[in-house]
Design a protein around this motif. Structure first.
Motif, PDB file in Angstrom:
ATOM      1  N   ALA A 173      -2.977   4.915  -7.174  1.00 14.60           N
ATOM      2  CA  ALA A 173      -3.959   5.042  -6.086  1.00 14.60           C
ATOM      3  C   ALA A 173      -4.771   3.744  -5.990  1.00 14.60           C
ATOM      4  CB  ALA A 173      -4.874   6.234  -6.345  1.00 14.60           C
ATOM      5  N   LEU A 229       1.396   4.130  -2.805  1.00 10.14           N
ATOM      6  CA  LEU A 229       1.055   5.491  -2.376  1.00 10.14           C
ATOM      7  C   LEU A 229       2.227   6.440  -2.649  1.00 10.14           C
ATOM      8  CD1 LEU A 229      -1.097   7.179  -0.683  1.00 10.14           C
ATOM      9  CD2 LEU A 229       0.380   6.733   1.294  1.00 10.14           C
ATOM     10  N   ALA A 280      -2.674   0.983  -4.537  1.00  6.30           N
ATOM     11  CA  ALA A 280      -2.503   1.185  -3.093  1.00  6.30           C
ATOM     12  C   ALA A 280      -3.763   0.719  -2.364  1.00  6.30           C
ATOM     13  CB  ALA A 280      -2.229   2.662  -2.790  1.00  6.30           C
ATOM     14  N   LEU A 281      -4.897   1.187  -2.832  1.00  2.59           N
ATOM     15  CA  LEU A 281      -6.155   0.856  -2.152  1.00  2.59           C
ATOM     16  C   LEU A 281      -6.474  -0.639  -2.252  1.00  2.59           C
ATOM     17  CD1 LEU A 281      -8.219   4.019  -3.108  1.00  2.59           C
ATOM     18  CD2 LEU A 281      -7.292   3.415  -0.848  1.00  2.59           C
ATOM     19  N   TYR A 336       0.846  -1.195   0.000  1.00  2.00           N
ATOM     20  CA  TYR A 336       0.000   0.000   0.000  1.00  2.00           C
ATOM     21  C   TYR A 336       0.888   1.253   0.000  1.00  2.00           C
ATOM     22  CZ  TYR A 336      -2.473   3.905   2.157  1.00  2.00           C
ATOM     23  OH  TYR A 336      -2.944   5.163   2.425  1.00  2.00           O
ATOM     24  N   THR A 389      -4.944   8.508   1.418  1.00  6.62           N
ATOM     25  CA  THR A 389      -4.696   8.237  -0.002  1.00  6.62           C
ATOM     26  C   THR A 389      -5.348   9.327  -0.843  1.00  6.62           C
ATOM     27  OG1 THR A 389      -5.027   5.933   0.640  1.00  6.62           O
ATOM     28  CG2 THR A 389      -4.737   6.374  -1.707  1.00  6.62           C
TER      29      THR A 389
END
Lengths: 321, 321
Positions: free
Chosen positions: A289, A201, A292-293, A197, A313
């Motif tokens: 993004a 990010l 990461a999520l 993550y 984020t």
């Protein structure tokens, strides 16, 4: 659970600089000066947030967060010398104000004090924490070296740039989050998810940073637009433009970089427009993004605990343009 | 049990530089270059000797010895930049050969790798080892700062000089010996005795170094005599001479330092002679040698195990003049 800004405030209260009110003044005053300039404290707060993802904040997390912040400031102090930067956070850099020897030596002592903070944690957790901290610190040095190498190279691929950014910037975010998670009792799998993550990010954050330099709103961004373009910096945008422009456009880009005309920023932005750099960068930011999520989503912890990191984020990767 | 030279050879075989045969070359090659120049490896060998004082050499002692040697080389690499030295061990310094940014960044990574060596030891022994290592590393930075401060000061007392030398040089010898002893299972009391031994050995070693610069035999000493005098260095000898000369002698010393005449070394040595510097320095060296041996004598371990350290004291503090 706390938001980024709540933890940021708590960290600022915790992370006093009295540490550096000692003798010899020539060594410690530059540290206090540099740390006193503030900064966003993103990395230490990430450590606290990674920790809080798995329960109440563990006292050790404050120590590791402090170590991370000291390490980060050590790298900035030394980078400023290597990059010959005169200003940082709107103030004179340490080597500019106190001389180069101070920039070197005060940076060194901040790094050592970072290790002293690490040594305050529960000794059972120390070896693994130290191991990730060291690995990360080495990678950050490698990233800085690649960054300096790239400045001298004619051609740098996007892939190489991403590798450099990963090392120079994103692994420290990733490690801060992951060390926090580890101190919070997270499993190896969860620590790895949180690390992923943070890595995505961090890369997304650099895309955003490069993006804002070209397309940001000066008032909201707080910096003059086009600084990277003026300094011929190899950014995500410039590398993409070089790789995706036709022969005429590329020739013009090279000419602009070489000749530095007064309307350089304007002209480069025109070519960025023609090549579709803006949309590409927005897509790339979204890609990181999302990645990461996705990793955060896979961490096995109650969904509601993830809310502050989801907000973060959004805050870091969707700053208003 | 082993002599200094046996352990020195063993350490050189152990401490390969393959560590540094990695990418990016710009970061690691300067490390390999600098470490490859050798040096006496006194500090790591002291760690091994402190360890062997209490039994067979523990595998962890090799790791701590390596950490100490990397730390020492990190300080030299950075000191060379701060002191603007072009030569070290007969070769170009790193910043001279590879540029200043390399001197900074390659030094940084050596320090981090030193911590990675520390992290290889038995985790039960890690916190205490790390604690002394950090304390010492901070003191060495403070010593370097004082050294730089003193260069700009008109008057430095002998007491201040001894404090600076203690921090800059002798605590690392002391800590190396004491960490070795700790890993060998020595009691707190014995570790402290060994630390005191090392601290006095270190100060005595500096007296000797300053002494040889003025009174050594060029052939045996391996350096040109009078280098410190030529550079107006505040050494033990010069500070004593300044404090103990009459008004005329002091005025002459200041004039010589200011005007740098061609016969400066000769003239300064004449005043040293008049003031009795030579005998004073020999007595001082003996004072520290005696203090070192007294602490070693008080360590509670079979006398015969102390023989290699007694030999080392003799070797370091009674080099032929």
């Amino acid at each position: 659970m706390h938001s980024f800004s709540e933890l940021s405030e708590q960290f600022c209260n915790y992370f006093h600089i009295p540490n550096f009110d000692r003798e010899p003044k020539g060594l410690y005053e530059p540290c206090a000066y540099f740390l006193g300039a503030g900064g966003k404290r993103i990395r230490p707060v990430c450590c606290l947030m990674g920790n809080e993802l798995f329960g109440d904040i563990h006292p050790d997390a404050w120590n590791v967060a402090s170590a991370v912040e000291l390490f980060h400031n050590f790298t900035l102090m030394h980078d400023d010398i290597m990059d010959r930067s005169d200003l940082r956070r709107g103030r004179e850099t340490v080597h500019k104000k106190y001389g180069e020897a101070s920039g070197i030596l005060s940076g060194d002592v901040m790094l050592i004090i970072a290790y002293d903070y690490l040594n305050k944690i529960d000794s059972k957790l120390l070896p693994q924490t130290l191991s990730l901290f060291n690995k990360t610190a080495i990678e950050v040095c490698e990233g800085q070296q690649l960054d300096m190498d790239f400045e001298k190279m004619d051609h740098v691929s996007l892939e190489q740039y991403i590798e450099m950014i990963t090392l120079k910037t994103s692994v420290l975010l990733a490690a801060s989050l992951s060390m926090g998670a580890f101190l919070g009792g997270a499993s190896k799998e969860n620590c790895d998810k949180i690390y992923e993550y943070g890595k995505n990010l961090g890369i997304g954050f650099q895309v955003q940073d490069d993006f804002l330099d070209a397309f940001g709103d000066e008032k909201k961004f707080g910096k003059v637009i086009g600084g990277d373009i003026r300094r011929n910096k190899k950014t995500f945008l410039m590398l993409y433009a070089m790789e995706n422009s036709n022969a005429t456009q590329r020739k013009e880009l090279l000419r602009l970089m070489d000749e530095n005309p007064i309307d350089k920023v304007e002209r480069v932005l025109e070519i960025f427009e023609q090549v579709g750099v803006k949309q590409w960068a927005l897509d790339l930011r979204k890609k990181y993004a999302d990645a990461a999520l996705k990793s955060l989503g896979e961490a096995e912890v109650a969904e509601e605990r993830k809310a502050p990191l989801i907000d973060l984020t959004d805050k870091l990767l969707n700053r208003e343009v």
